[in-house]
Structures are given as C-alpha cells and as structure tokens.
Design an enzyme around this catalytic site. Structure first.
Site, mmCIF file in Angstrom:
data_model
loop_
_atom_site.group_PDB
_atom_site.id
_atom_site.type_symbol
_atom_site.label_atom_id
_atom_site.label_comp_id
_atom_site.label_asym_id
_atom_site.label_seq_id
_atom_site.Cartn_x
_atom_site.Cartn_y
_atom_site.Cartn_z
ATOM 1 N N TYR A 9 11.813 52.282 68.677
ATOM 2 C CA TYR A 9 10.951 54.101 67.592
ATOM 3 C C TYR A 9 11.045 53.126 66.367
ATOM 4 O O TYR A 9 9.699 53.860 66.136
ATOM 5 C CB TYR A 9 12.389 54.645 67.111
ATOM 6 N N GLU A 14 40.058 48.753 84.229
ATOM 7 C CA GLU A 14 38.172 49.176 84.063
ATOM 8 C C GLU A 14 38.202 51.057 83.692
ATOM 9 O O GLU A 14 37.914 51.114 83.024
ATOM 10 C CB GLU A 14 38.054 50.031 85.847
ATOM 11 N N ASP A 30 39.111 50.098 90.226
ATOM 12 C CA ASP A 30 39.093 50.922 91.776
ATOM 13 C C ASP A 30 38.936 49.765 92.874
ATOM 14 O O ASP A 30 38.611 48.993 92.441
ATOM 15 C CB ASP A 30 38.560 51.593 91.341
#
Lengths: 368, 368
Positions: free
Chosen positions: A103, A201, A253
């Site tokens: 920006y 995780e 996982d």
C-alpha cells in the site's frame, strides 16, 4: 547477550547490503551495461541437498531480472524504490508488514514504481533477501502475526521496543502460553530445564498436551505450529535445537498436507530454500500420525480425497521425501486409502495420547 | 475474587443442569410420552431484538427433537451419552475440544450413539447449551485455540490449572501480547489504566498500533480479533466493557465480511444468539474502515466482487443492520463499488493511522 548496540550493528549491516545492491545497478549504468539482477530459480526442480549444511537449498539454475525491456526496467525501478524505503526504515528503527509495503508504494512520487499487486511486492522482497543475503526480518519486514505459542520449561528474555521482558514459558504465562514474536531473534534463552522440543500442528492437541501436563511430566518445550508454521515459528525451533542442543520432534495429522508441515520444519520450504540454513531444523524427526499408526492403533479415519492422493503422489517425486522411511509410509497410505487426524487418538480416551501414544513413539525414536 | 471453590460451584451447577435434562427424558418415558426436546429455530428470520438486554436473541419459533422416529430417537440417545460424558468431565475437572468429543464417541459401547460427523456433535453441544442455559465453556468444552491477544494497560489474574498467574498486558508480555485463554472467565481484572478498548481485525494492523505505541499514548486496551472473533475474544470484550465500564470500538477492513465481524462483537452472531447476553457488547461502536472513509481519505481500493455485492445486499435484509447509519454506509458502498482494507491507510504513510485517522474518527465518535 543481545544488546541495543548488537541490534544496531545488525540493522546497519542490512542497510549496507541494500545500498551495495543499489550501487551495483549504478555501476552497471556507469559502465554502459544494461542493469540486471540474477537470482536462483525457485521451483521444486531446482532444490538440492547441501550435505555440509544438511538442508535443502537452491541449485544452480538462475533467472535474470534485466532492464532490457520496459517490464524488466520497471521491476528494477521498483527494486530501487523498495531499497530506499527499507534503508530508511532501518535507519529510523521502524518496521512494517509486507501488506503495508504494497500500500505504501501508492505514496511514491514515481507512479511506475508502484506495485500492481501484493504478489509483486512479496516476490521483490524475497528477491532482495536472496541477493543481499539478509533476511526479511533483518529488513524489519514483519509478517502478519501467526499466533503461534510456546509452553514449557524455558526462561527467556525478549527485547521489545519497550525494553527487556524476562518470561518463563510456564510460570509467567496463562494457559495460552508465550506468544512467539514476529522476529524471534529478539529473544535470548536464559535458562531451561527441557529434554526435548515437541512441535504440534493443531491447537486442539496443543491444549490437550498442556491440560494433561505433558510439558511438565516430560520436560518438554511444546511449540504450537498452528498449521503450516510461520517463519518465526520455524526460526525459534531451529534456535532451540542449535543453542540448547535439544532434540526436536514434530507431531502432526496423518495426511499429505501435514507431512509438508513436517518437511518445512525439517528440510526447509521450497519457497524459502534460500533461508533453509536459518529456518530449517534438519535433525527434527517425525513422531506421527504415521500411516502405520492408523493401522497399528486402529484410528478413526477419513478416506483420502483426490487431492490428497495427488499430494501424496507429488511427495513421492519431492526430493525432500526420498528416504526409505517416507516412501514406505506414503506407499502404505496410498494403499490403505485413509488419513487420520491427531485428535483421532481421543477415540481411545483423552489420556491415550499422553499416557500411551507419545511415550511409545518417543521411546521407539530414542527421544525418551 | 474468583476462587477454587467458585469454579467448583459453577461446575456443580452445570453438572446439575445436565442431569436435570436427562431426568426430563426419564420422566417423559415414565409418563409414557415420547421424549422430546424443544429448541429455538436458529436462522436469520428467527432473531429478534431484546430491548431490555439490548442484544439480538432467538424469537418464538422452535424446532422439536423428538424420539418419534428412529432418527429422532438416535439423536436423543446421542444427547444422553453426551450428557453422561460432560457430567463426568465436570466431575473430574477435565476438559476437551469439540473435535475430541466427536472422536471420543467412537469409544462408546453403544454404536448407535456414535456421531456420524463433527457437525452433528457440534450441533448437539449447541442444543444442550440452549436447553440447559449453561455455556459450552461451563461444560468445559474448549474450542480450537484462536490465538487472539491483548495488549494494553490492564493487570489481570488468570486462574490456570497450575495456579494463579498475575500478568500485566504491557509489562509482563512480549511484543506478541497476552494470549487470551480458551475460557476467559478464568480471568479476574485486578487493575487498569485504560480509557477504552479497541478491537482490531487484522494482525498487521494490531502490530502497527503496538509498534506506534498507540496503546500507551491513548491508554487503550488493544484486543486482536484475528478475523471473525472466537467466543473467548467476544466474551472478554464484553467483560472489559461491563466490569471496567470502558467504551468499546471495533476497527476492521471496509468490506461486508468485516461488518459481520463488527456485528458479531456488537449484536451477537446468528449461530449463537442464545449467548448474546454473554458474548455481545451492544455498546460497541464501529470505527471503520467505513465506506465513507474510502471516499474521504481517498484510500486504495479493490472492486467489489459478486460475492461482496451479495453479502452487502444480504446485510440490507439482516435485522442487525437496520439502522440509518448502516443502510447509508452499505448503500454508499454498493454505489461506489469498492472496498478497502485497514492496512490501505499505509498509502498515506505508516503513522497516518495512529496520528490522523484514529484520532479523527475517535474524536468524531466522542471516544477521545
């Protein structure tokens, strides 16, 4: 000890490297050659294993950013404006986010130096990192905060803009733990009583370990990865390993996306292979969930989706997954066609993960 | 002061309510009627404004969960097993996540009581909240950690499983701030030096405010919402307002999704309207980014996508957005066809937000 003047020296070095880069362009102009910047090609096919550093880094293939076209010249113009902004930011001891840089370019007087989108400014900052060999953090470019945390027997000192903060990551924090700052190199480790580091995780599993007192019982520093870990999380993990000489294990996982999380902690990510030495912890080992755990512990599963299968097959081609261990696990998973989450261990009771699964796995791995 | 025995009393009350619910089913059986459970319909068309409590709550429309079909009977069976699990969890002072509950059901002896997917267990827990008038947090059901944080002149005491922790949210934390725990009712506010509370949507803006020392200069408690705020974040915001009598303002991106973030802080969410009184802060006001700011401050914008336009149009029908202010702003935004992020303020320089935008807006709103 990290002092005010240490960080001043670091800032000055980063500033110097940036300005050297700009003067290279100047010299190229002066010599009458077309200015250009050469950087490594950043794809899966151009990462190679550095035996000495024990991490994956970019290979020999390079791409050239040259001012020999209007487009290329604009890219270098943008680089010069960005270098000026970064050098000023370092001089003033300020910092900003990648999004702010994008920006901010709208305020630059030369319209052709403004970024068209954030991908462009992000990529330029990565290019500058590679060419200058200074990390984004040392340019004082902050990421969006990730919210990753630490809980464990670790006493540290964080250098903040408001002075030093001495924090024990069990005794001085709430149940949420210690929030890893954007630039963890502002941290000095003062003392610890830890035997190893466990990167986790998911938040649900992190909370389970903390509720069950796993960090206290086994003297573990629990680092919450919060999915694909931010650079700050990977950096502090590497430092915990290097400076405190602690083994690091990763608990995710049991699906292909989680193996990539492990890979980014251990081997480095493809996107930031220029920083592998700084961010990756090659000695980090994978606890699980392993495909073989799905079978051995009879875990509740979901079937593999098409995109899971594609991701597993792509991992078989990924140089980071070429070990016998990973080939075996990935092939087993494709064979059984199933995946399981870490919280699936709750199907055996809320304490199964801390009383049985982790002690067994960490025993097998020689960590306990 | 929150003491060990206070929380015991609370647990015992939650346990009692759950068991009462189970005994209602028992009584229905004993009377020879088909057991059933009646709960409010949870849709946009069934939320009404409670003038007394100043929040949106469910209206009169209800749905019935009845055992008059195999499907319905199974639902009540699942409710009974879940009640048993929750009552035991409270008795043992344990806690668990919604995801763990789903997996845990696989260990239940009665196979027909096991959940088919997590939506089913999540919905059941919400049903139980509504019927028992006990919050999920008081069942000791934890959400996945959100990573939301606080930075500001606030001194608090958190009751953790490992004892009390006294933490000043500027002096005792790193740059990352104080991590809001899953159940913020374990927090007691000890002291503060704050004039108001500023809830911020994005991490980049939160970091900007902290770097610029906005919390110190204006005595502000900065609450990082981290996108759509978790229940814990909304709850602590409400408590900061109620107990410390502080004005609350909300600072988000200028797009329809962000207005919903504001609405969930201020008016309560449609999904948890049964908890509005507990989670919503009706007095919370919207700082911006307002559509009118996009025009007045000439901010860099992106065009509205089709889904943005649909979301804005749906907000014109949403009972929570029926004020003149919101109709005007939403209609203006549809008219200009643009949206802007909070970090777009960086196009006016990194200090513009703290030196100009926020002081101007907060002045207009009468907060400063």
């Amino acid at each position: 000890m990290s002092t005010e003047s240490d960080s001043d020296v670091k800032d000055e070095l980063a500033r110097k490297r940036l300005i050297e880069l700009a003067s290279e362009f100047y010299d190229q102009f002066a010599e009458g050659t077309v200015p250009e910047m050469e950087i490594p090609t950043r794809t899966k096919s151009n990462i190679v294993f550095d035996e000495k550093k024990d991490v994956w880094v970019y290979g020999d293939r390079t791409s050239t950013r040259s001012a020999n076209s209007v487009r290329g010249a604009q890219k270098l113009l943008k680089a010069i404006y960005t270098i000026e902004f970064l050098a000023e930011q370092l001089d003033q001891d300020r910092s900003s986010t990648l999004r702010e840089l994008y920006y901010l370019s709208e305020s630059w007087d030369e319209e052709r130096a403004q970024f068209n989108d954030q991908d462009e400014s992000n990529q330029l900052v990565e290019d500058l990192e590679i060419v200058s060999e200074v990390t984004r953090e040392d340019f004082h470019m902050r990421p969006e905060e990730s919210g990753a945390t630490i809980m464990g027997p670790l006493f540290l000192r964080e250098q903040t803009r408001r002075g030093e903060r001495d924090i024990h990551c069990q005794e001085d924090v709430g149940e949420g733990g210690y929030q890893i700052p954007n630039n963890p190199d502002t941290i000095e480790f003062l003392d610890h009583d830890a035997d190893f580091v466990l990167c986790v995780e998911t938040g649900g599993m992190r909370d389970r370990l903390v509720e069950n007192g796993f960090d206290e019982e086994y003297n573990v520093i629990v680092v919450h990865l919060k999915g694909q870990p931010a650079r700050a999380t990977r950096r502090i993990t590497r430092r915990l390993h290097d400076e405190l000489e602690l083994p690091v294990v990763v608990f995710c996982d049991g699906d292909p996306w989680s193996y990539r999380i492990y890979a980014s902690v251990s081997y480095g990510s493809i996107k930031s292979a220029h920083l592998s030495e700084y961010l990756a912890t090659p000695a980090a080992e994978y606890v699980g969930i392993q495909p073989v755990d799905i079978v051995n512990y009879d875990l509740p599963t979901d079937p593999l989706s098409d995109s899971d299968i594609n991701a597993l097959e792509s991992e078989l081609d990924d140089p980071r997954f070429q070990s016998d261990y990973w080939r075996e696990q990935i092939e087993l998973q494709l064979d059984i066609g199933k995946k399981a989450e870490q919280q699936a261990l709750a199907s055996r009771g809320l304490d199964f993960v801390t009383d049985t699964y982790l002690p067994e796995r960490l025993g097998e791995m020689g960590v306990l």
